[in-house]
Every structure is written in C-alpha cells, then in structure tokens.
Design an enzyme around this catalytic site. Structure first.
Site, mmCIF file in Angstrom:
data_model
loop_
_atom_site.group_PDB
_atom_site.id
_atom_site.type_symbol
_atom_site.label_atom_id
_atom_site.label_comp_id
_atom_site.label_asym_id
_atom_site.label_seq_id
_atom_site.Cartn_x
_atom_site.Cartn_y
_atom_site.Cartn_z
ATOM 1 N N LEU A 1 42.951 47.734 38.517
ATOM 2 C CA LEU A 1 43.193 47.878 39.950
ATOM 3 C C LEU A 1 42.001 47.367 40.749
ATOM 4 O O LEU A 1 40.853 47.707 40.441
ATOM 5 C CB LEU A 1 43.427 49.357 40.283
ATOM 6 N N SER A 2 42.269 46.564 41.773
ATOM 7 C CA SER A 2 41.263 46.151 42.747
ATOM 8 C C SER A 2 40.110 45.430 42.054
ATOM 9 O O SER A 2 40.313 44.360 41.480
ATOM 10 C CB SER A 2 40.800 47.367 43.540
ATOM 11 N N ALA A 3 38.887 45.966 42.091
ATOM 12 C CA ALA A 3 37.798 45.332 41.354
ATOM 13 C C ALA A 3 38.148 45.251 39.869
ATOM 14 O O ALA A 3 37.814 44.284 39.187
ATOM 15 C CB ALA A 3 36.498 46.105 41.552
#
Length: 435
Positions: free
Chosen positions: A147-149
């Site tokens: 997720l995300s980073a």
C-alpha cells in the site's frame, strides 16, 4: 563396523539430512518477528505468518504496509492472514523503522534502497530467501503486494526481481523507478509524469538488465478520490506494465464489482489477463477492505483501510492462491503534488510539521456498519495535521481539505483545529462541532 555402529551412522546421517545447514521450522499460525534473516542492508524488520494449514510447496506472499503504519497494522487489517489460514500459504510482513524514515515509509524512490541488490529491496529478498531456507516454499509462487509507499516498493520489486516474483498487486502506489530522489518523489506523487508507454516500460525492464521474461503479472488498485497519490499513477502503472508485456493499453474487458469498483483487464495474445486495474469510485487513499464473513469479504477498517471491496481477495484469487496451482501467463514482450504526513509515499520528516507532543483526535463515535447495513456516522475533532495523518484529509499548497468532499479546512498545521464527520466510508465533511 559393528551392527550398533552401523545403526548409529544411519541415524546420524538421517539427522543431518533432516536438519542440514538450514533448520526447518514448525508452522505456528502466529505473527512472529524474525530477528536474523541475513545481512539486512536496508535495516528493516521481518515478521512472518506461517499457518498450520500451509503444507509443502506452499505459496508465499510479501505484504508491505504504508507510511505511518507497521507490519502489525497490515497483519490485523488487510485480510491476508484469513486467506493464508483458509488456503494454506505463508506471508511475510516487512516492517519499516523510524530510524530509516520518520513516517515509517518504505524507500521506493532512492536507488540505494529500491534497486536490485541494494538496501531495503535486498533486505526483502533476504526475507524471501529465509522463508525458502526454513519452510517448504514453491519458488514459482512468490508474490508481493503493498500500500502507498509499500505499493511503490512493490512496483520496484517486481521490476528489480522479475525472476523472484510471479505477480504483484499495487495499492495506491506508483510506477517502478518513477523517482530517483526525494524531489522527484513528490513530482510522481502529485502530478502526471510525461513519459511515453515505452519510457515507462524501459524503467521497469532496465531494473534487471538482461532479463527477458517471463514478466510478473500485475494488479493495480486505486480510489478515484485519492488526493495523496495522484490518480494519474494508476494510468501510468497500467502504461508501464502493459508496455513491459507488449499488450494494448485498451482494455480487453471491463466489469463492475462491488463497492463501486470498475475492473479492467488487459490480455495477452493467449487471452490471459496480464495486467488488471481496479478503480474504486469515491475512495480516498488507502487499501480497500470489506469487513465481513463472506468468502470475498476481509479485513478491518482503520486509518488507510477503507471499507469498499476486499482487494486482498481479488489479489489472492488472481494469483490462484485458492487452488493448488496457478496458470502462468506467457510473455509476448521483448524488450506520474502533495507531500503529506499520511500513509503516502512521503519522503522524509522535512515535509511534515514538527510537534513536541503526539497529536490525537477525539472521535464522537466509532465508524462501523450495523448489522442492518446502515452506516453509522462518526465525527472527529483534531488539528489539521492529525486529520491528514489519520487519513481523513489531505493537504495541498499548505492548506487542508477533507477526503471525499474536498471541503476546505484551513492551514495545514498543528494549530488549526477542525471537525470532520464521516458520512460514508472514506467520505468526510466539515462540521462546526462534533456532537
């Protein structure tokens, strides 16, 4: 040699075969920290989950959390342990440390951390090596998601180690090797990057020079109201991986799913989907979950775990984890402005305000869905910095805006306080005060 000596020799040989240089470990069905798994050049931590249901030749999933999260958050809320129990596969949860990044973001934008054989990327591969050495893992069924980073790092790992990962699922993430510095990281997060399909594909293909395939298949997930990572990144990821596979950027099929989700598949010449995108209408920045006991329901809501659809279920079935084997797509290939202190691929503490105490939010109710299916609204009062960190708002140009409604909240700092009411999952409006 006497008969007793012969028996002893056989027993000693059997012990050597069973133990060897790498001791086989027992399955425990508990989240366990592994303190030593290699040289660990990225200085990150390893947790594993090995259910008792996992037998020999088990698949392995590597699941990477987002910023401001820990491996325990991903374990508790993502839904991966549920399907690991049901379908018998192992999971590794890498954990970022604050000594590396003050927001606990995986470093998806620095070559010394996100390149093949280097830093955090190499540490994650050492975790995979550890699992293969101590458990019965199918080397052709190793997958990665984040997720995300963690999504940005997932894309990097798929490009860096296509010989290790069969497939990946990128949630609210960014294209492989989009950035090589902190400044470029913000550009990738905040806006469209003017690369052609061929240029995006080359960034992935050149990450493991000389590799010619087969390439990993890829799922791409993002909410249409993600104001932390620009939604242009979903298109850029699609361009990158369809380019790697040498398939059209026009979807082969489109399907409507639960939670306002639109799935588009991009097939190879054999009619197999090699890239899939999922656009979730109205969802902000986070991992899509769908709490419940249904076969396609999973996870728990929380900061950056948003109730729309169980993305974990769709990733797991895309990889064939619900079966004893999975089809491998044959390759036809030859050879995207807002730094936030949220669960985004935020680069460093320099992009966030400094506080002398940990800010907290006061909620007047807990967000939940009742047994009748009626959504129970929640209201949160906190400073604007905390509202963004907790995933209810985003900042742009030094100002703060509510996720979903885009209501203006004033300056992004620790001193301006706002009240936000969550009227539906991930959708917040500004109110005068919380009841």
């Amino acid at each position: 040699m006497s008969a007793v000596g012969a028996v002893l020799a056989v027993l000693l040989a059997l012990v050597y075969v069973l133990t060897g240089a790498s001791t086989a470990l027992a399955n425990s069905s508990t989240l366990t920290q592994v303190s030593s798994f290699g040289s660990n050049p990225g200085n990150i931590q390893m947790y594993d989950y090995v259910p008792t249901s996992a037998g020999s030749n088990a698949p392995l999933v590597v699941a990477l959390h987002g910023c401001t999260q820990q491996a325990t958050d991903y374990y508790n809320d993502s839904g991966w342990p549920r399907y690991a129990d049901e379908w018998g596969f192992d999971v590794v949860f890498p954990n970022q440390t604050s000594s590396n990044n003050s927001q606990d973001c995986f470093d998806w934008y620095t070559p010394s951390d996100d390149s093949r054989g280097a830093g955090e990327a190499e540490s994650i591969i050492q975790m995979v090596d550890y699992m293969e050495a101590h458990y019965s893992i199918n080397p052709k069924r190793i997958y990665v998601t984040g997720l995300s980073a963690g999504g940005g790092m997932t894309a990097d790992l798929l490009a860096d180690y296509p010989d290790v990962f069969a497939s990946g699922s990128i949630d609210s993430g960014l294209p492989a090797q989009c950035a090589t510095s902190q400044t470029q990281a913000y550009t990738c997060m905040d806006s469209t990057v003017s690369n052609t399909v061929a240029q995006w594909a080359a960034l992935a293909e050149n990450s493991d020079s000389g590799y010619t395939g087969p390439w990993p298949t890829v799922q791409i997930w993002q909410g249409t109201s993600d104001y932390t990572v620009s939604t242009a990144n979903s298109t850029e990821l699609m361009d990158q991986w369809t380019g790697v596979w040498g398939v059209s950027q026009t979807a082969s099929s489109t399907e409507s799913l639960t939670g306002g989700t639109t799935e588009k598949d991009y097939d190879n010449s054999a009619g197999q989907p090699v890239v899939e995108t999922f656009a979730i209408s109205g969802m902000g920045h986070g991992l899509a979950v769908n709490p419940g006991s249904g076969a396609d329901q999973c996870g728990a809501t929380g900061a950056y775990f948003l109730s729309y659809i169980c993305s974990t279920y769709y990733a797991a079935t895309f990889w064939g984890l619900n079966t004893s084997s999975t089809a491998t797509a044959s390759s036809t290939a030859t050879a995207s402005s807002t730094p936030t202190a949220s669960s985004s691929p935020s680069a460093s503490a320099s992009a966030t305000p400094t506080a002398t105490a940990t800010p907290t939010a006061t909620a007047s109710a807990s967000a939940s869905a009742s047994s009748s299916g009626t959504y129970t609204t929640s209201c949160y009062t906190a400073d604007n910095y905390t509202q963004t960190v907790d995933g209810r708002a985003y900042q742009s140009g030094g100002n703060t805006f509510a996720d979903g409604s885009n209501d203006a909240m004033g300056l992004w700092n620790l001193y301006v306080t706002s009240s936000l009411e969550e009227t539906s999952p991930g959708y917040y409006i500004v109110v005068a005060t919380c009841p």
